[in-house]
Motif scaffolding. Structure first.
Motif, short mmCIF file in Angstrom:
data_model
loop_
_atom_site.label_atom_id
_atom_site.label_comp_id
_atom_site.label_asym_id
_atom_site.label_seq_id
_atom_site.Cartn_x
_atom_site.Cartn_y
_atom_site.Cartn_z
N MET A 1 0.79 -1.36 0.11
CA MET A 1 0.13 0.00 0.14
C MET A 1 0.79 1.13 0.01
N ILE A 2 1.16 1.78 -0.99
CA ILE A 2 2.10 2.81 -1.41
C ILE A 2 1.51 4.18 -0.43
N GLY A 3 0.13 4.33 -0.60
CA GLY A 3 -0.40 5.23 -0.06
C GLY A 3 -0.13 5.60 1.32
N SER A 4 0.09 4.54 2.26
CA SER A 4 0.47 4.77 3.59
C SER A 4 2.01 4.93 3.90
N LEU A 5 2.62 4.73 2.95
CA LEU A 5 4.11 4.66 3.20
C LEU A 5 4.84 6.29 3.32
N THR A 6 5.43 6.41 4.24
CA THR A 6 6.15 7.75 4.24
C THR A 6 7.59 7.81 4.24
N LEU A 7 8.20 8.87 3.85
CA LEU A 7 9.98 8.88 4.07
C LEU A 7 10.40 8.55 5.42
N ASP A 8 9.55 9.28 6.22
CA ASP A 8 9.98 9.00 7.75
C ASP A 8 10.16 7.74 8.06
N GLN A 9 9.22 6.77 7.59
CA GLN A 9 8.91 5.44 7.90
C GLN A 9 10.46 4.62 7.13
N LEU A 10 10.62 5.22 6.09
CA LEU A 10 11.95 4.66 5.47
C LEU A 10 13.20 5.01 6.07
N ARG A 11 13.18 6.40 6.39
CA ARG A 11 14.18 6.95 7.40
C ARG A 11 14.65 5.97 8.49
N VAL A 12 13.64 5.74 9.34
CA VAL A 12 13.73 4.95 10.64
C VAL A 12 14.23 3.74 10.08
N GLU A 44 5.44 -2.34 8.84
CA GLU A 44 5.20 -3.72 8.58
C GLU A 44 3.64 -4.08 8.31
N GLU A 45 2.69 -3.53 8.96
CA GLU A 45 1.52 -3.68 8.96
C GLU A 45 0.79 -3.16 7.59
N SER A 46 1.41 -1.79 7.41
CA SER A 46 0.88 -1.45 5.91
C SER A 46 1.54 -2.12 4.79
N GLN A 47 2.44 -2.61 4.68
CA GLN A 47 3.02 -3.33 3.76
C GLN A 47 3.06 -4.81 3.74
N GLY A 48 2.55 -5.47 4.85
CA GLY A 48 2.27 -6.85 4.95
C GLY A 48 3.46 -7.56 5.03
N VAL A 49 4.51 -7.15 5.62
CA VAL A 49 5.70 -8.04 5.93
C VAL A 49 6.25 -7.86 7.20
N VAL A 50 7.35 -8.68 7.52
CA VAL A 50 8.09 -8.70 8.76
C VAL A 50 9.52 -8.14 8.65
N LEU A 51 9.76 -6.93 8.96
CA LEU A 51 11.00 -6.59 8.69
C LEU A 51 12.20 -7.06 9.73
N PHE A 52 11.88 -7.04 11.02
CA PHE A 52 12.76 -7.60 11.92
C PHE A 52 12.44 -8.77 12.54
N ASP A 53 13.44 -9.67 12.77
CA ASP A 53 13.18 -10.92 13.81
C ASP A 53 13.67 -10.18 15.27
N ARG A 54 12.48 -10.11 15.89
CA ARG A 54 12.77 -9.73 17.29
C ARG A 54 12.99 -10.68 18.62
N THR A 55 13.34 -11.85 18.10
CA THR A 55 13.36 -12.85 19.17
C THR A 55 14.82 -13.04 19.90
N GLY A 56 15.76 -12.31 19.29
CA GLY A 56 16.98 -11.89 19.91
C GLY A 56 17.15 -10.96 20.65
N HIS A 57 18.35 -10.60 21.25
CA HIS A 57 18.62 -9.45 22.15
C HIS A 57 18.80 -8.39 21.23
N ARG A 58 18.84 -8.52 20.14
CA ARG A 58 19.04 -7.22 19.08
C ARG A 58 18.00 -7.65 17.89
N PRO A 59 17.13 -6.35 17.28
CA PRO A 59 16.46 -6.95 16.41
C PRO A 59 17.25 -7.28 15.10
#
Length: 300
Positions: A1-12, A44-59
């Motif tokens: 969903m490109i309409g909900s994508l922001t440059l701030d999200q990409l920067r983060v 992640e929700e807007s694009q329907g993907v998982v970007l980070f594995d959060r099971t460890g100490h660091r993402p």
């Protein structure tokens, strides 16, 4: 969903990938860690993907996360360039500088000015067009080039502002196997007339003026390189810019011939930087014109 994508999200996203943690990203971007986490979750929700594995100490970036980080970097770089170009335009810089260059113009003397232009205006889009004979003037008049580096024969037209930069010397040459190579004296018009003259011509305006033609046997070329190929193969004779045939002359692949009563100027043909009188180039074009004149001008 490109309409909900922001440059701030990409920067983060890119900052997390660079620094390795949400907390470090929060400190870098001066936000609380929860805000960073929420930004990633929304992405992640807007694009329907998982970007980070959060099971460890660091993402850790997932496989799709690594691919999308690379895409995010490209998008951010394009956005930065967009903003830089907009800022430059607000300051009076033209969004694009189109240059047209005649085929007889040597490239080497132009390089330093063009390099300095790219340093002075790093975000400027510069386009080059190497034209056939007459093409640079045609592009100026058609409005598709702001500045031309060209010959203007027989005189500078009244609608063109032109500034002499350099002289290009021409040398009449033939293959050493051509009959003219063994003439042993300056060639008269009658000597040249039986042989093919390889002529550089305007590919658009067949009725444009011709200069330096002898006899009726003419093969016309638009491209200097192809004309040189035929010259080396012994198909005819012509006047070539000296800078393009010096190596072939030194190697004996071509030989010079003298032409009696040759009307070609001994010091060469003038090369000009030119623009339409009523269409003065923008900030970068004027800068380049001044730099070329300072470095190369025959009047300096």
């Amino acid at each position: 969903m490109i309409g909900s994508l922001t440059l701030d999200q990409l920067r983060v996203l890119v900052t997390i990938a660079d620094l390795g943690s949400f907390s470090a990203t929060g400190r870098e971007l001066r936000r609380v860690q929860s805000a960073i986490s929420q930004t990633v979750a929304s992405l992640e929700e807007s694009q329907g993907v998982v970007l980070f594995d959060r099971t460890g100490h660091r993402p850790r970036l997932t496989d799709v996360g690594r691919v999308l980080v690379d895409q995010a970097r490209r998008v951010l770089a394009t956005a930065n360039k967009f903003e830089a170009m907009a800022a430059s335009t607000r300051s009076g810089l033209e969004p694009e500088l189109a240059l047209a260059i005649d085929p007889l113009v040597p490239t080497a003397p132009l390089i330093e000015s063009l390099r300095a232009l790219s340093v002075t205006f790093p975000d400027l889009v510069v386009t080059f067009s190497t034209e056939g004979l007459g093409g640079s003037l045609r592009r100026l008049r058609g409005g598709t080039a702001a500045l031309a580096i060209c010959m203007l024969l027989p005189v500078v037209p009244e609608d063109i502002a032109a500034f002499p930069l350099m002289q290009v010397r021409l040398q009449a040459v033939v293959s050493p196997h051509h009959p003219l190579a063994t003439l042993g004296r300056p060639a008269q018009a009658d000597d040249l007339a039986p042989y093919v003259q390889l002529v550089l011509s305007d590919p658009v305006d067949a009725g444009s003026p011709d200069y330096g033609l002898v006899g009726e046997r003419r093969w016309r070329f638009v491209d200097l390189g192809r004309r040189l190929d035929f010259l080396l193969a012994g198909f005819g004779w012509c006047r070539m810019p000296l800078h393009l045939v010096e190596t072939a002359l030194a190697a004996g692949q071509l030989v010079p011939i003298d032409i009696a009563d040759d009307a070609t100027p001994a010091d060469g043909l003038a090369i000009y930087a030119a623009h339409r009188r009523e269409r003065v180039p923008g900030k970068a074009g004027r800068w380049l014109l001044d730099d070329l004149r300072a470095r190369l001008s025959v009047d300096s």
